[in-house]
Design a protein around this motif. Structure first.
Motif, PDB file in Angstrom:
ATOM      1  N   LYS A   1      -4.940  -2.004  16.120  1.00 29.92           N
ATOM      2  CA  LYS A   1      -4.741  -0.607  16.527  1.00 29.92           C
ATOM      3  C   LYS A   1      -3.921   0.185  15.511  1.00 29.92           C
ATOM      4  O   LYS A   1      -3.874   1.410  15.581  1.00 29.92           O
ATOM      5  CB  LYS A   1      -4.060  -0.550  17.895  1.00 29.92           C
ATOM      6  N   LYS A   2      -3.287  -0.502  14.583  1.00 31.95           N
ATOM      7  CA  LYS A   2      -2.479   0.180  13.571  1.00 31.95           C
ATOM      8  C   LYS A   2      -3.388   0.902  12.590  1.00 31.95           C
ATOM      9  O   LYS A   2      -4.551   0.559  12.419  1.00 31.95           O
ATOM     10  CB  LYS A   2      -1.601  -0.830  12.834  1.00 31.95           C
ATOM     11  N   SER A   3      -2.835   1.893  11.900  1.00 30.90           N
ATOM     12  CA  SER A   3      -3.646   2.682  10.964  1.00 30.90           C
ATOM     13  C   SER A   3      -4.085   1.850   9.755  1.00 30.90           C
ATOM     14  O   SER A   3      -5.123   2.124   9.168  1.00 30.90           O
ATOM     15  CB  SER A   3      -2.891   3.921  10.515  1.00 30.90           C
ATOM     16  N   SER A   4      -3.290   0.860   9.390  1.00 33.57           N
ATOM     17  CA  SER A   4      -3.692  -0.049   8.320  1.00 33.57           C
ATOM     18  C   SER A   4      -3.103  -1.422   8.616  1.00 33.57           C
ATOM     19  O   SER A   4      -2.056  -1.531   9.256  1.00 33.57           O
ATOM     20  CB  SER A   4      -3.215   0.466   6.957  1.00 33.57           C
TER      21      SER A   4
ATOM     22  N   ASN B   1      -3.199   1.402  -7.516  1.00 34.36           N
ATOM     23  CA  ASN B   1      -1.983   1.894  -6.867  1.00 34.36           C
ATOM     24  C   ASN B   1      -0.925   2.373  -7.855  1.00 34.36           C
ATOM     25  O   ASN B   1       0.219   2.588  -7.472  1.00 34.36           O
ATOM     26  CB  ASN B   1      -1.404   0.804  -5.964  1.00 34.36           C
ATOM     27  N   THR B   2      -1.293   2.523  -9.121  1.00 34.16           N
ATOM     28  CA  THR B   2      -0.303   3.032 -10.088  1.00 34.16           C
ATOM     29  C   THR B   2      -0.702   4.407 -10.583  1.00 34.16           C
ATOM     30  O   THR B   2      -1.722   4.930 -10.323  1.00 34.16           O
ATOM     31  CB  THR B   2      -0.177   2.085 -11.293  1.00 34.16           C
TER      32      THR B   2
ATOM     33  N   GLN C   1       2.360  -2.097   0.470  1.00 35.95           N
ATOM     34  CA  GLN C   1       3.254  -1.545   1.490  1.00 35.95           C
ATOM     35  C   GLN C   1       2.611  -1.577   2.874  1.00 35.95           C
ATOM     36  O   GLN C   1       2.765  -0.659   3.669  1.00 35.95           O
ATOM     37  CB  GLN C   1       3.697  -0.119   1.113  1.00 35.95           C
ATOM     38  N   ILE C   2       1.849  -2.631   3.131  1.00 32.09           N
ATOM     39  CA  ILE C   2       1.216  -2.841   4.432  1.00 32.09           C
ATOM     40  C   ILE C   2       1.675  -4.205   4.939  1.00 32.09           C
ATOM     41  O   ILE C   2       1.663  -5.189   4.193  1.00 32.09           O
ATOM     42  CB  ILE C   2      -0.328  -2.829   4.318  1.00 32.09           C
TER      43      ILE C   2
END
Length: 149
Positions: free
Chosen positions: A35-38, A148-149, A3-4
């Motif tokens: 600059k984005k968080s991820s 991630n599960t 989700q990135i």
């Protein structure tokens, strides 16, 4: 999967009509994403990788056999030729030329070791994955899925 947003360096570098961005333009475009968080940034472009490497928490280097890389580039071109792939950017229909094939072929001899050295030198703070084959890719993907599960 994570989700990135995935940012392709080719979309930042190439302007419509296959015009190249200047190093300053490319650096400014990359900076927006850093600059984005991820972020996930796919691609090389060593002229602007210093800050990306210093900021990354994970680096994945696909160190595949040159024959496989040539095969995959030609296969992709056959599939997408004349269309605009999402990883190339607007106004850049997929194309193939001898210069690109030569770049792929020469990559292990001319660039590979420099990239690996710079990655390890500048990313002591990050996880580094050196993937040499499909099994390595599958293993990493499965690890990400299980986390991630």
């Amino acid at each position: 999967m994570l989700q990135i947003e995935v940012v392709h360096m080719d979309t930042l570098f190439w302007k419509p009509g296959w015009l190249q961005s200047t190093p300053e333009e490319l650096l400014a475009k990359q900076e927006i994403h850093l600059k984005k968080s991820s972020w996930i940034i796919e691609g090389n472009y060593s002229s602007v990788w210093e800050k990306r490497l210093k900021t990354a928490d994970t680096v994945i280097f696909l160190d595949m056999n040159r024959y496989l890389c040539i095969y995959r580039a030609l296969k992709r071109w056959m599939k997408y030729r004349g269309t605009i792939r999402e990883d190339l950017g607007p106004g850049c229909p997929d194309r193939m030329n001898i210069e690109f094939l030569s770049y792929i072929w020469q990559f292990p001899n001319q660039r590979r070791d420099k990239i690996i050295k710079n990655t390890f030198d500048q990313c002591r703070h990050a996880q580094i994955f050196l993937i040499k084959n499909k099994q390595g890719t599958d293993k990493l993907v499965n690890q990400i899925i299980s986390l991630n599960t």
